[in-house]
Design an enzyme around this catalytic site. Sequence first.
Site, PDB file in Angstrom:
ATOM      1  N   HIS A 182      46.695  11.491  13.065  1.00 52.65           N
ATOM      2  CA  HIS A 182      47.298  10.887  14.253  1.00 52.65           C
ATOM      3  C   HIS A 182      46.293  10.139  15.119  1.00 52.65           C
ATOM      4  O   HIS A 182      46.559   9.864  16.285  1.00 52.65           O
ATOM      5  CB  HIS A 182      48.021  11.964  15.077  1.00 52.65           C
ATOM      6  CG  HIS A 182      49.159  12.591  14.323  1.00 52.65           C
ATOM      7  ND1 HIS A 182      49.650  13.848  14.618  1.00 52.65           N
ATOM      8  CD2 HIS A 182      49.894  12.129  13.267  1.00 52.65           C
ATOM      9  CE1 HIS A 182      50.650  14.126  13.786  1.00 52.65           C
ATOM     10  NE2 HIS A 182      50.804  13.104  12.967  1.00 52.65           N
ATOM     11  N   ARG A 227      43.655  12.737  29.031  1.00 47.68           N
ATOM     12  CA  ARG A 227      43.567  13.536  27.809  1.00 47.68           C
ATOM     13  C   ARG A 227      42.157  13.476  27.222  1.00 47.68           C
ATOM     14  O   ARG A 227      41.614  14.476  26.741  1.00 47.68           O
ATOM     15  CB  ARG A 227      44.570  13.033  26.768  1.00 47.68           C
ATOM     16  CG  ARG A 227      46.024  13.263  27.130  1.00 47.68           C
ATOM     17  CD  ARG A 227      46.921  13.101  25.919  1.00 47.68           C
ATOM     18  NE  ARG A 227      46.738  14.200  24.977  1.00 47.68           N
ATOM     19  CZ  ARG A 227      47.297  14.249  23.770  1.00 47.68           C
ATOM     20  NH1 ARG A 227      48.040  13.233  23.353  1.00 47.68           N
ATOM     21  NH2 ARG A 227      47.106  15.272  22.970  1.00 47.68           N
ATOM     22  N   GLY A 287      47.268  26.864  12.699  1.00 44.93           N
ATOM     23  CA  GLY A 287      47.714  26.485  14.035  1.00 44.93           C
ATOM     24  C   GLY A 287      48.752  25.386  14.090  1.00 44.93           C
ATOM     25  O   GLY A 287      48.681  24.529  14.960  1.00 44.93           O
TER      26      GLY A 287
END
EC number: 2.3.1.286
Length: 245
Positions: A110, A61, A176
């Site tokens: 996060h 990622r 978004g």
Amino acid sequence: MAEHRVPHLVVFTGAGISAESGIQTFRASDGLWADHAIEDVATPDAWRRDPERVLRFYDMRRDQVRRANPNAAHEALAALEKQGFRVSIITQNIDDLHERAGSRHVLHLHGEIVKARSSVDPRMHYPLPCGGIALGDLCDKGSQLRPDVVWFGESVPHFGAACEIAGQADLLLVVGTSLAVMPAASLLEHAPLDAPCVLVDPEANALVPPGVTAISQPAGKGVPALVRHWQSEGRLWLPEAVLEE
């Protein structure tokens, strides 16, 4: 203009803005998440069961984030701040695209994938300008380093700070996101009652809650259009020309 005198734009961004830069969302049916179940790579239990697998996944990622570039929406928000507007960004995203575009006031709900943190002390963070995290990489307290991300099942440590920022908004711009991920979605409840709220998303008409203005456009189109109006007028407002597009 002194920052305390100008209206405060608070921007809440989700996976949709990063997806336009090529970063896969966990709901995507292809890409990195297609071959990895959330419970195998993005939970505290997964970390306890197989930390090496988790580290490999987040290394992938991280590589994806490093290959991506900020898009027109990221750049427009940064340009607005540079012009003198007061802009605070609260993001669900763990990438650094807002910062690379030039935004200076970004709160990551996060976590940040370009950082590692201690497994025993969440206050200890380590930047990762290159490479990833391997088993045996330790913090200063001798504990294994882990990705600096909030996994499913973990608390969101910066949520209180995000609520305080939302409470200072003169206009709240949501970009978004499905507004379905809690507790982040409840940020709208912390905005002042008289602060307009706008949702920019291709599915905005279907997602928008009562009292929120919908702009059903991709972030890379809808956000720059709003920013151009604000820049030309020198103020935050909801131009009919944009709302009717």
